[in-house]
Design an enzyme around this catalytic site. Structure first.
Site, mmCIF file in Angstrom:
data_model
loop_
_atom_site.group_PDB
_atom_site.id
_atom_site.type_symbol
_atom_site.label_atom_id
_atom_site.label_comp_id
_atom_site.label_asym_id
_atom_site.label_seq_id
_atom_site.Cartn_x
_atom_site.Cartn_y
_atom_site.Cartn_z
ATOM 1 N N CYS A 3 46.778 37.710 32.466
ATOM 2 C CA CYS A 3 47.824 38.680 32.157
ATOM 3 C C CYS A 3 49.015 38.454 33.089
ATOM 4 O O CYS A 3 48.895 37.824 34.138
ATOM 5 C CB CYS A 3 47.295 40.110 32.271
ATOM 6 S SG CYS A 3 47.093 40.696 33.968
ATOM 7 N N HIS B 262 38.888 49.694 38.103
ATOM 8 C CA HIS B 262 38.144 49.549 39.354
ATOM 9 C C HIS B 262 38.936 50.119 40.527
ATOM 10 O O HIS B 262 39.383 49.394 41.411
ATOM 11 C CB HIS B 262 37.787 48.083 39.578
ATOM 12 C CG HIS B 262 36.689 47.612 38.685
ATOM 13 N ND1 HIS B 262 36.452 46.291 38.414
ATOM 14 C CD2 HIS B 262 35.760 48.306 37.979
ATOM 15 C CE1 HIS B 262 35.420 46.189 37.581
ATOM 16 N NE2 HIS B 262 34.996 47.400 37.312
ATOM 17 N N GLU C 288 34.800 43.180 31.583
ATOM 18 C CA GLU C 288 35.737 42.464 30.712
ATOM 19 C C GLU C 288 35.126 41.181 30.165
ATOM 20 O O GLU C 288 35.274 40.877 28.981
ATOM 21 C CB GLU C 288 37.039 42.141 31.454
ATOM 22 C CG GLU C 288 38.060 41.468 30.550
ATOM 23 C CD GLU C 288 39.265 40.936 31.293
ATOM 24 O OE1 GLU C 288 39.778 39.862 30.902
ATOM 25 O OE2 GLU C 288 39.707 41.582 32.261
ATOM 26 N N ASN D 75 40.614 41.480 40.360
ATOM 27 C CA ASN D 75 41.960 40.967 40.653
ATOM 28 C C ASN D 75 42.315 41.163 42.123
ATOM 29 O O ASN D 75 42.984 40.328 42.722
ATOM 30 C CB ASN D 75 43.000 41.610 39.725
ATOM 31 C CG ASN D 75 43.380 43.018 40.119
ATOM 32 O OD1 ASN D 75 44.226 43.237 40.978
ATOM 33 N ND2 ASN D 75 42.747 43.998 39.501
#
Length: 407
Positions: free
Chosen positions: A285, A83, A178, A316
């Site tokens: 992550c 993105h 995702e 994120n």
């Protein structure tokens, strides 16, 4: 950790030098305080961790190498690889075509693909259903696979607890690439439901506790549960995994809330909660954790405003904005070009999904202090461009060179 061959246009000598110096000073990554860049009339506090993560660099290396090694062939990406608008535009300029947009809307019909075509799976991964479509056309879906290893780790965790007869609750944005991929892989093994936030987790817990009629579930969570999901049976033993880019504190709060609801429903304690609640631990992550922790550390310092750089559809990045917004004026921009002058800036409101034109940007004072960070899919070169633009607005034209020499 492995290093990747990423195009030099995405690199920044300044940012690389800063990151290397901080890494040498803090090899165990325990110091989340920002780096202070003092330019006199403007001070920039740069987050300890930001920018390209392992999964993004891996995806970029594979994608650009695929383009270079397959001249003359048709190359497709299932959707945006990451993105970030600059990276995706670079791929488009090299002839790569996107099959779908980020919401899953078809841009190129499957019928137009042929066995000799190359299809790259983006860093978010893809669904088993799409893999099946590609295989049926003679295209090997995993030959050019840039799926982030940390996304695959979530899939493995879901499969692992499914093998112990737990259902899976996915904390993620239902329409995000995702989450769609994780949902697809998880539901192959066990009943699966997606919750996008704490509010939905609370509503789901009402079914665990028997506070709502099971029949209501199917309308309330329409499109977010696996086929054949049985509310009365499939919420008796559960585990929580997540989209890797979600807000860490929210994921933990959701897991704790579901766990407490299970305890209450079945009269369990810490000694036997494992009978009905799987210990998935955190499936975020490392970069998501580090970047969010760095923002929290950065926010301990006094400042006038925060700037967060990244793609407007980056999950994120939006969570970094969310953290900053709780403390001070925050501007979410995609590039230095969005900064018009000291007063004007174009910035994104991810709550309303629109770009705003603000006339109150940098405060009029002797010294302006700015907190600065970026998302995991944002090139460091763009962050350097933002620093340079801010310095130019303050009449500083050699600040980058001076700071670089001092490192």
């Amino acid at each position: 950790m492995k290093t990747f061959n990423v195009p030099v246009i995405y690199r920044s000598p300044l940012i690389t030098a800063i990151k290397q110096k901080r890494k040498q000073q803090d090899k165990m990554k325990k110091d989340f305080s920002p780096t202070h860049l003092d330019f006199g009339p403007v001070k920039i506090l740069l987050a300890r961790h930001f920018g390209f993560c392992y999964g993004v660099e891996n995806a970029i290396e594979i994608a650009f190498k695929t383009v270079e090694e397959n001249e003359g062939k048709r190359i497709f990406l299932l959707s945006e690889m990451i993105h970030n608008p600059q990276v995706n535009q670079d791929l488009l300029s090299r002839g790569v075509q996107f099959i779908m947009d980020t919401q899953g809307k078809q841009l190129i019909p499957w019928d137009e693909l042929h066995a000799e075509d190359i299809v790259i799976i983006p860093a978010f991964g893809t669904t088993l259903e799409i893999e099946g479509i590609l295989k049926a056309k003679g295209i090997q879906p995993l030959q050019y696979n840039t799926t982030c290893p940390f996304v695959e780790r979530v899939w493995n965790k879901a499969e692992q607890i499914a093998g112990k007869s737990y259902s899976v609750i996915v904390h993620g944005k239902p329409k995000h690439e995702e989450t769609r991929a994780t949902f697809s892989h998880s539901r192959l093994h066990t009943p699966t439901v997606v919750v996008k936030d704490m509010a939905e987790a609370v509503r789901l817990a009402d079914y665990i506790l028997g506070k709502k009629e099971p029949s209501q579930f199917y309308e309330e969570f329409k499109g977010q549960y696996s086929e054949g999901f049985n509310v009365e049976k499939d919420l008796q033993r559960v585990g929580v995994v997540n989209q890797t880019t979600m807000l860490a504190s929210e994921t933990q709060a959701i897991a704790d809330f579901i766990k407490q609801s299970i305890k209450e429903r079945y009269q369990l304690d810490d000694a036997n909660i494992g009978d009905r609640f799987a210990d998935t631990r955190d499936t975020l992550c490392y970069a998501t954790n580090d970047n969010q922790s760095a923002v929290i550390g950065m926010l301990q310092e006094p400042a006038d405003l925060a700037i967060v750089v990244g793609g407007y559809n980056s999950s994120n990045t939006s969570h970094l904005v969310e953290l900053c917004e709780e403390h001070l004026p925050t501007f979410f921009i995609s590039s230095a070009d969005k900064i018009i002058n000291k007063q004007e800036v174009l910035h994104y409101d991810f709550h309303r999904h629109e770009e705003l034109h603000s006339l109150q940007f940098l405060p009029e004072k002797d010294t302006v202090t700015i907190l600065l960070t970026s998302g995991a899919s944002c090139p460091d070169a763009i962050v350097e461009n933002v620093i340079e633009k801010i310095l130019e607005l303050h009449g500083i034209h050699d600040g980058i060179t001076q700071i670089s020499r001092s490192l």
